[in-house]
Design a protein around this motif. Structure first.
Motif, mmCIF file in Angstrom:
data_model
loop_
_atom_site.group_PDB
_atom_site.id
_atom_site.type_symbol
_atom_site.label_atom_id
_atom_site.label_comp_id
_atom_site.label_asym_id
_atom_site.label_seq_id
_atom_site.Cartn_x
_atom_site.Cartn_y
_atom_site.Cartn_z
ATOM 1 N N ILE A 31 0.842 -1.191 0.000
ATOM 2 C CA ILE A 31 0.000 0.000 0.000
ATOM 3 C C ILE A 31 0.879 1.243 0.000
ATOM 4 O O ILE A 31 2.018 1.222 0.448
ATOM 5 C CB ILE A 31 -0.950 0.025 1.217
ATOM 6 C CG1 ILE A 31 -0.170 0.003 2.525
ATOM 7 C CG2 ILE A 31 -1.931 -1.107 1.146
ATOM 8 C CD1 ILE A 31 -1.012 0.282 3.736
ATOM 9 N N LYS A 32 0.358 2.303 -0.505
ATOM 10 C CA LYS A 32 1.084 3.573 -0.543
ATOM 11 C C LYS A 32 0.929 4.261 0.811
ATOM 12 O O LYS A 32 -0.119 4.204 1.433
ATOM 13 C CB LYS A 32 0.528 4.464 -1.636
ATOM 14 C CG LYS A 32 0.497 3.797 -2.994
ATOM 15 C CD LYS A 32 1.556 4.374 -3.854
ATOM 16 C CE LYS A 32 1.456 3.801 -5.241
ATOM 17 N NZ LYS A 32 2.660 3.276 -5.722
ATOM 18 N N PHE A 37 0.301 9.979 5.364
ATOM 19 C CA PHE A 37 1.177 11.062 5.798
ATOM 20 C C PHE A 37 0.593 12.426 5.431
ATOM 21 O O PHE A 37 0.768 13.397 6.172
ATOM 22 C CB PHE A 37 2.577 10.906 5.188
ATOM 23 C CG PHE A 37 3.460 9.981 5.970
ATOM 24 C CD1 PHE A 37 4.280 10.472 6.967
ATOM 25 C CD2 PHE A 37 3.472 8.623 5.712
ATOM 26 C CE1 PHE A 37 5.090 9.627 7.691
ATOM 27 C CE2 PHE A 37 4.268 7.771 6.424
ATOM 28 C CZ PHE A 37 5.092 8.265 7.427
ATOM 29 N N THR A 38 -0.105 12.524 4.319
ATOM 30 C CA THR A 38 -0.722 13.785 3.921
ATOM 31 C C THR A 38 -1.813 14.183 4.916
ATOM 32 O O THR A 38 -1.884 15.340 5.348
ATOM 33 C CB THR A 38 -1.318 13.680 2.507
ATOM 34 O OG1 THR A 38 -0.276 13.278 1.606
ATOM 35 C CG2 THR A 38 -1.921 14.979 2.050
ATOM 36 N N LEU A 74 6.990 13.851 2.400
ATOM 37 C CA LEU A 74 7.607 12.830 3.245
ATOM 38 C C LEU A 74 7.094 11.435 2.884
ATOM 39 O O LEU A 74 7.873 10.484 2.796
ATOM 40 C CB LEU A 74 7.344 13.135 4.716
ATOM 41 C CG LEU A 74 7.948 12.172 5.730
ATOM 42 C CD1 LEU A 74 9.466 12.228 5.671
ATOM 43 C CD2 LEU A 74 7.452 12.490 7.116
ATOM 44 N N GLY A 75 5.796 11.321 2.643
ATOM 45 C CA GLY A 75 5.219 10.030 2.255
ATOM 46 C C GLY A 75 5.754 9.534 0.919
ATOM 47 O O GLY A 75 6.017 8.335 0.748
ATOM 48 N N LYS A 80 9.321 5.845 -2.199
ATOM 49 C CA LYS A 80 10.440 5.637 -3.108
ATOM 50 C C LYS A 80 11.526 4.793 -2.463
ATOM 51 O O LYS A 80 12.097 3.912 -3.092
ATOM 52 C CB LYS A 80 11.038 6.972 -3.552
ATOM 53 C CG LYS A 80 10.216 7.702 -4.576
ATOM 54 C CD LYS A 80 10.897 8.986 -4.981
ATOM 55 C CE LYS A 80 10.037 9.778 -5.943
ATOM 56 N NZ LYS A 80 10.680 11.052 -6.307
ATOM 57 N N SER A 81 11.825 5.057 -1.205
ATOM 58 C CA SER A 81 12.898 4.308 -0.532
ATOM 59 C C SER A 81 12.485 2.866 -0.275
ATOM 60 O O SER A 81 13.321 1.962 -0.333
ATOM 61 C CB SER A 81 13.297 4.981 0.776
ATOM 62 O OG SER A 81 12.253 4.918 1.714
ATOM 63 N N SER A 82 11.215 2.595 -0.015
ATOM 64 C CA SER A 82 10.790 1.206 0.207
ATOM 65 C C SER A 82 10.692 0.450 -1.103
ATOM 66 O O SER A 82 10.825 -0.773 -1.146
ATOM 67 C CB SER A 82 9.455 1.171 0.938
ATOM 68 O OG SER A 82 8.431 1.680 0.114
#
Length: 85
Positions: A31-32, A37-38, A74-75, A80-82
């Motif tokens: 999941i995104k 975070f927004t 931030l989200g 992207k990093s995951s």
């Protein structure tokens, strides 16, 4: 007379489930995180804007927008990093 509940069980059904689990392990849908975070960033911005401006509507709305944008960015970075791992 033989009792069927004393017999050793067949393990064929267990092997079938092991095979299905190994095939499905690569197809996990992720999941995104940016929507969460927004929303959380917007709420925190709303609270900070309310406290900082003593309830002024323009200050609250600016805090809401800034918090939501910060949470969104931030989200996206976390997504992207995951994805790279």
């Amino acid at each position: 007379m033989a009792r069927s509940h004393h017999r050793k069980k067949h393990k064929s059904h267990v092997r079938q489930f092991k095979k299905e689990r190994t095939q499905d392990s690569g197809n996990i849908k992720r999941i995104k995180t940016f929507p969460v975070f927004t929303i959380v960033g917007g709420l925190l911005g709303l609270i900070v804007g309310y406290i900082a401006t003593d309830g002024s509507i323009p200050g609250i709305s600016i805090g809401l927008v800034v918090g939501a944008v910060a949470g969104f960015l931030l989200g996206r970075q976390i997504d992207k990093s995951s994805k790279e791992k």
